[in-house]
Design a protein around this motif. Sequence first.
Motif, PDB file in Angstrom:
ATOM      1  N   GLY A  36      37.614  36.829  64.156  1.00  0.00           N
ATOM      2  CA  GLY A  36      38.950  36.733  64.720  1.00  0.00           C
ATOM      3  C   GLY A  36      39.132  35.435  65.487  1.00  0.00           C
ATOM      4  N   PHE A  37      38.085  35.022  66.215  1.00  0.00           N
ATOM      5  CA  PHE A  37      38.164  33.767  66.953  1.00  0.00           C
ATOM      6  C   PHE A  37      38.341  32.581  66.010  1.00  0.00           C
ATOM      7  CE2 PHE A  37      36.182  29.930  68.633  1.00  0.00           C
ATOM      8  CZ  PHE A  37      36.893  29.770  69.813  1.00  0.00           C
ATOM      9  N   LYS A  38      37.671  32.622  64.881  1.00  0.00           N
ATOM     10  CA  LYS A  38      37.793  31.524  63.934  1.00  0.00           C
ATOM     11  C   LYS A  38      39.220  31.381  63.424  1.00  0.00           C
ATOM     12  CE  LYS A  38      32.976  31.796  62.358  1.00  0.00           C
ATOM     13  NZ  LYS A  38      32.068  32.117  61.211  1.00  0.00           N
ATOM     14  N   SER A  39      39.975  32.482  63.463  1.00  0.00           N
ATOM     15  CA  SER A  39      41.369  32.446  63.007  1.00  0.00           C
ATOM     16  C   SER A  39      42.320  31.975  64.112  1.00  0.00           C
ATOM     17  CB  SER A  39      41.810  33.822  62.509  1.00  0.00           C
ATOM     18  OG  SER A  39      41.035  34.241  61.404  1.00  0.00           O
ATOM     19  N   ASN A  40      42.162  32.544  65.339  1.00  0.00           N
ATOM     20  CA  ASN A  40      43.146  32.220  66.392  1.00  0.00           C
ATOM     21  C   ASN A  40      42.651  31.200  67.410  1.00  0.00           C
ATOM     22  OD1 ASN A  40      41.535  33.608  68.347  1.00  0.00           O
ATOM     23  ND2 ASN A  40      42.503  35.550  67.816  1.00  0.00           N
ATOM     24  N   LYS A  41      41.337  30.938  67.395  1.00  0.00           N
ATOM     25  CA  LYS A  41      40.732  29.899  68.249  1.00  0.00           C
ATOM     26  C   LYS A  41      41.040  30.097  69.731  1.00  0.00           C
ATOM     27  CE  LYS A  41      40.773  26.474  64.517  1.00  0.00           C
ATOM     28  NZ  LYS A  41      41.356  27.397  63.520  1.00  0.00           N
ATOM     29  N   ASN A  42      41.064  31.368  70.155  1.00  0.00           N
ATOM     30  CA  ASN A  42      41.279  31.671  71.568  1.00  0.00           C
ATOM     31  C   ASN A  42      40.526  32.935  71.960  1.00  0.00           C
ATOM     32  OD1 ASN A  42      42.620  31.417  74.237  1.00  0.00           O
ATOM     33  ND2 ASN A  42      43.520  33.371  73.631  1.00  0.00           N
ATOM     34  N   SER A  43      39.682  32.815  72.965  1.00  0.00           N
ATOM     35  CA  SER A  43      38.974  33.971  73.522  1.00  0.00           C
ATOM     36  C   SER A  43      39.370  34.221  74.968  1.00  0.00           C
ATOM     37  CB  SER A  43      37.460  33.736  73.451  1.00  0.00           C
ATOM     38  OG  SER A  43      37.101  32.586  74.211  1.00  0.00           O
ATOM     39  N   LEU A  44      40.266  33.398  75.509  1.00  0.00           N
ATOM     40  CA  LEU A  44      40.633  33.488  76.921  1.00  0.00           C
ATOM     41  C   LEU A  44      41.557  34.670  77.174  1.00  0.00           C
ATOM     42  CD1 LEU A  44      41.345  29.697  77.410  1.00  0.00           C
ATOM     43  CD2 LEU A  44      39.299  30.931  78.158  1.00  0.00           C
ATOM     44  N   ALA A  94      27.110  27.395  69.459  1.00  0.00           N
ATOM     45  CA  ALA A  94      28.307  26.717  69.966  1.00  0.00           C
ATOM     46  C   ALA A  94      28.561  25.420  69.215  1.00  0.00           C
ATOM     47  CB  ALA A  94      28.153  26.446  71.467  1.00  0.00           C
ATOM     48  N   LYS A  95      27.506  24.642  68.981  1.00  0.00           N
ATOM     49  CA  LYS A  95      27.652  23.382  68.240  1.00  0.00           C
ATOM     50  C   LYS A  95      28.089  23.640  66.803  1.00  0.00           C
ATOM     51  CE  LYS A  95      24.295  20.699  70.936  1.00  0.00           C
ATOM     52  NZ  LYS A  95      22.976  20.010  70.928  1.00  0.00           N
ATOM     53  N   GLU A  96      27.539  24.688  66.205  1.00  0.00           N
ATOM     54  CA  GLU A  96      27.924  25.029  64.827  1.00  0.00           C
ATOM     55  C   GLU A  96      29.399  25.396  64.751  1.00  0.00           C
ATOM     56  OE1 GLU A  96      25.278  28.168  63.769  1.00  0.00           O
ATOM     57  OE2 GLU A  96      23.531  26.842  63.459  1.00  0.00           O
ATOM     58  N   LEU A  97      29.876  26.166  65.729  1.00  0.00           N
ATOM     59  CA  LEU A  97      31.281  26.569  65.740  1.00  0.00           C
ATOM     60  C   LEU A  97      32.200  25.365  65.977  1.00  0.00           C
ATOM     61  CD1 LEU A  97      30.978  29.880  67.785  1.00  0.00           C
ATOM     62  CD2 LEU A  97      31.605  29.679  65.367  1.00  0.00           C
ATOM     63  N   SER A  98      31.776  24.483  66.864  1.00  0.00           N
ATOM     64  CA  SER A  98      32.557  23.276  67.120  1.00  0.00           C
ATOM     65  C   SER A  98      32.731  22.461  65.843  1.00  0.00           C
ATOM     66  CB  SER A  98      31.870  22.423  68.194  1.00  0.00           C
ATOM     67  OG  SER A  98      32.534  21.191  68.384  1.00  0.00           O
ATOM     68  N   ASP A  99      31.645  22.291  65.090  1.00  0.00           N
ATOM     69  CA  ASP A  99      31.707  21.535  63.836  1.00  0.00           C
ATOM     70  C   ASP A  99      32.519  22.278  62.787  1.00  0.00           C
ATOM     71  OD1 ASP A  99      30.150  19.545  64.958  1.00  0.00           O
ATOM     72  OD2 ASP A  99      28.273  20.305  64.113  1.00  0.00           O
ATOM     73  N   GLN A 100      32.252  23.569  62.654  1.00  0.00           N
ATOM     74  CA  GLN A 100      32.909  24.368  61.619  1.00  0.00           C
ATOM     75  C   GLN A 100      34.422  24.430  61.817  1.00  0.00           C
ATOM     76  OE1 GLN A 100      31.302  28.338  61.318  1.00  0.00           O
ATOM     77  NE2 GLN A 100      32.843  29.028  59.872  1.00  0.00           N
ATOM     78  N   LEU A 101      34.849  24.553  63.088  1.00  0.00           N
ATOM     79  CA  LEU A 101      36.276  24.705  63.388  1.00  0.00           C
ATOM     80  C   LEU A 101      36.956  23.367  63.689  1.00  0.00           C
ATOM     81  CD1 LEU A 101      36.019  27.894  65.631  1.00  0.00           C
ATOM     82  CD2 LEU A 101      36.636  27.766  63.211  1.00  0.00           C
ATOM     83  N   ASN A 102      36.172  22.305  63.667  1.00  0.00           N
ATOM     84  CA  ASN A 102      36.694  20.966  63.937  1.00  0.00           C
ATOM     85  C   ASN A 102      37.380  20.903  65.304  1.00  0.00           C
ATOM     86  OD1 ASN A 102      37.104  18.241  63.299  1.00  0.00           O
ATOM     87  ND2 ASN A 102      39.121  18.640  62.410  1.00  0.00           N
ATOM     88  N   ILE A 103      36.720  21.502  66.294  1.00  0.00           N
ATOM     89  CA  ILE A 103      37.198  21.446  67.674  1.00  0.00           C
ATOM     90  C   ILE A 103      36.221  20.567  68.457  1.00  0.00           C
ATOM     91  CG2 ILE A 103      37.740  22.745  69.758  1.00  0.00           C
ATOM     92  CD1 ILE A 103      38.258  25.182  68.056  1.00  0.00           C
ATOM     93  N   PRO A 104      36.647  19.401  68.914  1.00  0.00           N
ATOM     94  CA  PRO A 104      35.730  18.498  69.622  1.00  0.00           C
ATOM     95  C   PRO A 104      35.206  19.127  70.909  1.00  0.00           C
ATOM     96  CG  PRO A 104      37.745  17.352  68.963  1.00  0.00           C
ATOM     97  CD  PRO A 104      37.992  18.821  68.754  1.00  0.00           C
ATOM     98  N   ALA A 105      33.891  19.100  71.066  1.00  0.00           N
ATOM     99  CA  ALA A 105      33.269  19.640  72.273  1.00  0.00           C
ATOM    100  C   ALA A 105      31.863  19.087  72.385  1.00  0.00           C
ATOM    101  CB  ALA A 105      33.237  21.166  72.237  1.00  0.00           C
TER     102      ALA A 105
END
Length: 277
Positions: A36-44, A94-105
Amino acid sequence: MTTNFLTKEDLLKNNRSLWNSWTKINAKSTFYDLEGFKSNKNSLKNIEIKEMGSVHGKTLLHLQCHFGLDTLSWANKGAKVTGVDFSDEGIKLAKELSDQLNIPAHFICSDIFELPMLLEQKFDIVYTSYGVLTWLHNLNTWGKTIAHFLKPGGTFYIIEFHPFINMLNSEWTEFSEPYFYKGNSICSVESGSYADTNEKFIHSAYEWPHSMSEIICSLRQAGLLIEYLNEFPYSSFNCFPNLVEYGPDQYVLKDKQDSLPLMFSIKATYMPELLNI
């Protein structure tokens, strides 16, 4: 059970092993809902979004970030983020998700007390949330670490489970523990994970309960001016026994609605001149 015979290094090693295992369990759990996070990119949750306000264009250091979902969520809201955790499995994911979702971190694997030796940057915001403080043995060092990484006038924000709940037994039916401890770690045996109690996994854990006064004083003594302390009669997560849903992101203790504190938040401003007062 309190413990006095293990070194801080032993306790840290044990807890890192626990959180490495929890990372693998939690990443598969419906609690974290990684797909679900991969779709909406928000866990807050709504409360921290509201209280933090806009982070667009600001540098943000996230302490004890687990596997980075909140860190990436703040990045998706425009912050320039750095996430830190002592779990190498957590930081790897965390690094894998950053790369996979193309979210700079930027992610760093480190105990936060050793972070000043690894990171020189100063930040507009230092952020931490939900279930972090009991894993820290020294809040005075924690406060100094926060101050070290903030620019003068920078913001510290924490939203956390209230220290009051550490007094409750494992079923949350009665008080079984003291509010005040004297520095010794508390040893428990964790079955499964808080995110998946059905997982067949057992591991020891060492935690340090802290009082509200200890939390506040550790920040003030490090040069942070408290803007507010808010207390909430609900949990944003359904992760404790005997909770019932009261509203969106609000779970209250059954039959104790509005009468017991389950969470708190603090917003503070770093003012180094306070150190001279």
